[in-house]
Design a protein around this motif. Structure first.
Motif, PDB file in Angstrom:
ATOM      1  N   VAL A   1      16.922 -49.624  71.489  1.00  0.00           N
ATOM      2  CA  VAL A   1      15.810 -50.519  71.163  1.00  0.00           C
ATOM      3  C   VAL A   1      15.012 -50.763  72.442  1.00  0.00           C
ATOM      4  O   VAL A   1      15.576 -50.870  73.525  1.00  0.00           O
ATOM      5  CB  VAL A   1      16.333 -51.833  70.551  1.00  0.00           C
ATOM      6  N   GLU A   2      13.687 -50.831  72.298  1.00  0.00           N
ATOM      7  CA  GLU A   2      12.847 -50.785  73.500  1.00  0.00           C
ATOM      8  C   GLU A   2      12.807 -52.087  74.295  1.00  0.00           C
ATOM      9  O   GLU A   2      12.996 -52.074  75.510  1.00  0.00           O
ATOM     10  CB  GLU A   2      11.415 -50.380  73.142  1.00  0.00           C
TER      11      GLU A   2
ATOM     12  N   LEU B   1      12.909 -56.742  69.325  1.00  0.00           N
ATOM     13  CA  LEU B   1      13.999 -57.552  68.771  1.00  0.00           C
ATOM     14  C   LEU B   1      13.474 -58.815  68.105  1.00  0.00           C
ATOM     15  O   LEU B   1      13.987 -59.234  67.052  1.00  0.00           O
ATOM     16  CB  LEU B   1      14.995 -57.900  69.876  1.00  0.00           C
ATOM     17  N   ASN B   2      12.451 -59.433  68.699  1.00  0.00           N
ATOM     18  CA  ASN B   2      11.868 -60.629  68.087  1.00  0.00           C
ATOM     19  C   ASN B   2      11.239 -60.288  66.737  1.00  0.00           C
ATOM     20  O   ASN B   2      11.415 -61.018  65.752  1.00  0.00           O
ATOM     21  CB  ASN B   2      10.822 -61.233  69.019  1.00  0.00           C
TER      22      ASN B   2
ATOM     23  N   ALA C   1      17.516 -64.178  57.410  1.00  0.00           N
ATOM     24  CA  ALA C   1      18.962 -64.027  57.571  1.00  0.00           C
ATOM     25  C   ALA C   1      19.535 -64.950  58.644  1.00  0.00           C
ATOM     26  O   ALA C   1      20.746 -65.127  58.729  1.00  0.00           O
ATOM     27  CB  ALA C   1      19.308 -62.577  57.902  1.00  0.00           C
ATOM     28  N   GLY C   2      18.670 -65.508  59.491  1.00  0.00           N
ATOM     29  CA  GLY C   2      19.132 -66.443  60.501  1.00  0.00           C
ATOM     30  C   GLY C   2      19.710 -65.806  61.747  1.00  0.00           C
ATOM     31  O   GLY C   2      20.482 -66.444  62.471  1.00  0.00           O
ATOM     32  N   TYR C   3      19.339 -64.557  62.021  1.00  0.00           N
ATOM     33  CA  TYR C   3      19.857 -63.892  63.214  1.00  0.00           C
ATOM     34  C   TYR C   3      19.127 -64.340  64.471  1.00  0.00           C
ATOM     35  O   TYR C   3      17.920 -64.586  64.468  1.00  0.00           O
ATOM     36  CB  TYR C   3      19.712 -62.372  63.104  1.00  0.00           C
TER      37      TYR C   3
ATOM     38  N   LEU D   1      13.836 -47.073  68.568  1.00  0.00           N
ATOM     39  CA  LEU D   1      13.191 -48.237  67.981  1.00  0.00           C
ATOM     40  C   LEU D   1      12.197 -48.808  69.001  1.00  0.00           C
ATOM     41  O   LEU D   1      12.441 -49.799  69.676  1.00  0.00           O
ATOM     42  CB  LEU D   1      14.241 -49.266  67.568  1.00  0.00           C
ATOM     43  N   PHE D   2      11.047 -48.137  69.093  1.00  0.00           N
ATOM     44  CA  PHE D   2       9.974 -48.488  70.018  1.00  0.00           C
ATOM     45  C   PHE D   2       8.878 -49.251  69.282  1.00  0.00           C
ATOM     46  O   PHE D   2       8.652 -49.035  68.090  1.00  0.00           O
ATOM     47  CB  PHE D   2       9.340 -47.228  70.613  1.00  0.00           C
ATOM     48  N   ASP D   3       8.167 -50.124  70.021  1.00  0.00           N
ATOM     49  CA  ASP D   3       6.929 -50.646  69.477  1.00  0.00           C
ATOM     50  C   ASP D   3       5.813 -49.627  69.725  1.00  0.00           C
ATOM     51  O   ASP D   3       6.080 -48.509  70.200  1.00  0.00           O
ATOM     52  CB  ASP D   3       6.605 -52.025  70.058  1.00  0.00           C
TER      53      ASP D   3
END
Length: 320
Positions: free
Chosen positions: A86-87, A92-93, A104-106, A31-33
């Motif tokens: 995840v990178e 994540l943001n 979802a409020g995570y 999961l890279f940008d």
């Protein structure tokens, strides 16, 4: 905002005579940008690279992962998500606040590891059912021949029962170079994890502890066995999915379980259900070996708009 979330957390806690807690573990498969992370070997996932990892493909991947996670629970959303591969913080943001998860409020906590490719682990949490109290990364001291690897993420937080839950998110080194060659590297991670487990249990013998992640170890492999000798139970050892799914990962036509969720005895006593989440949209036909496999993002170097080469693990707990 923090005050409002705390009030909501207390409100839901007071209303809940019986409360479940849903925990999900997923390896997000690279999961890279699509931007260069300076100092990291992420060139493979840039627009001009062979994989042609573009902004469009990145956002499609984020929304696919979001859809996958949201589908893991039929009753609301998962409370805790241990996410591997995840990178960085930007990813994540985007996942928590700009993708299909945005309503979802995570919120999340994550590591910043010395891994050469920039791979990290994270914990996504619903602020309505989990209130973090403290968190930090556990750095792994490499043994001979071992490359820098992912830190272990440790988070302690209050759940709706009022208990403090101790959570570890793990992504052990792969089997690159062979299982026997790479075993000491996973052992080094297990050693560091067990040090922390012993420290917690020395002070709090009955502490609720959860450990989740991609261990790159099968159920009876050495590092996993070692962890389970430190007052830890294997919660997902017998987890299965629909459609003949027998593991979270499939290699050369064989299902394997290298993702795991473990827990202390006080958590083991609260387990309601465990399963591999494998709805049909997460699977594809495997033409060479027959049967089904996880619908991943790339088949070799050929892009397809898939999800991950791993399937999610789900544990539902009764936390009265």
């Amino acid at each position: 905002m923090r005050t409002i979330n705390l009030l909501l957390f207390c409100f839901f806690a007071l209303l809940s005579f019986s409360q479940s807690l849903t925990v999900v573990e997923l390896n997000g498969e690279n999961l890279f940008d699509y931007r260069d992370d300076e100092g990291k070997q992420d060139e493979e996932y840039l627009p001009e690279a062979t994989r042609h990892w573009t902004r469009k493909r990145y956002w499609r991947k984020l929304n696919n992962i979001a859809q996958e996670l949201l589908s893991c629970s039929d009753d609301g959303i998962p409370d805790l998500i241990a996410l591997c591969e995840v990178e960085n913080d930007s990813v994540l943001n985007d996942l928590c606040h700009r993708s299909l998860l945005r309503n979802a409020g995570y919120d999340y906590l994550m590591t910043s590891s010395p891994d050469l490719r920039g791979i990290d682990v994270a914990l996504l949490y619903s602020s309505f059912t989990f209130a973090p109290l403290r968190s930090y990364s556990l750095r792994i001291t490499p043994v001979e021949g071992m490359r820098p690897t992912r830190d272990i993420l440790y988070v302690a937080g209050q759940i709706v029962s009022g208990d403090t839950l101790h959570v570890f998110v793990v992504h052990m080194p792969s089997r690159f170079g062979g299982k026997r060659y790479s075993q000491p590297f996973r052992q080094a991670v297990a050693d560091r994890l067990c040090q922390s487990l012993d420290s917690i249990q020395r002070i709090l013998p009955h502490a609720p502890i959860l450990i989740a992640g991609d261990f790159n170890e099968e159920n009876d492999d050495p590092a996993l066995r070692q962890i389970c000798q430190h007052g830890i139970w294997h919660l997902t050892k017998d987890a299965k999915g629909p459609s003949g799914v027998k593991g979270t990962y499939r290699y050369q036509g064989e299902w394997g379980s290298i993702d795991h969720i473990l827990g202390s005895y006080s958590i083991y006593n609260k387990v309601d259900t465990t399963y591999i989440h494998a709805p049909r949209f997460l699977l594809e036909e495997e033409t060479k070996y027959g049967g089904l496999r996880p619908r991943r993002t790339y088949n070799g170097m050929r892009y397809q708009p898939g999800y991950s080469d791993h399937l999610p693990l789900v544990v539902r707990l009764n936390v009265r």
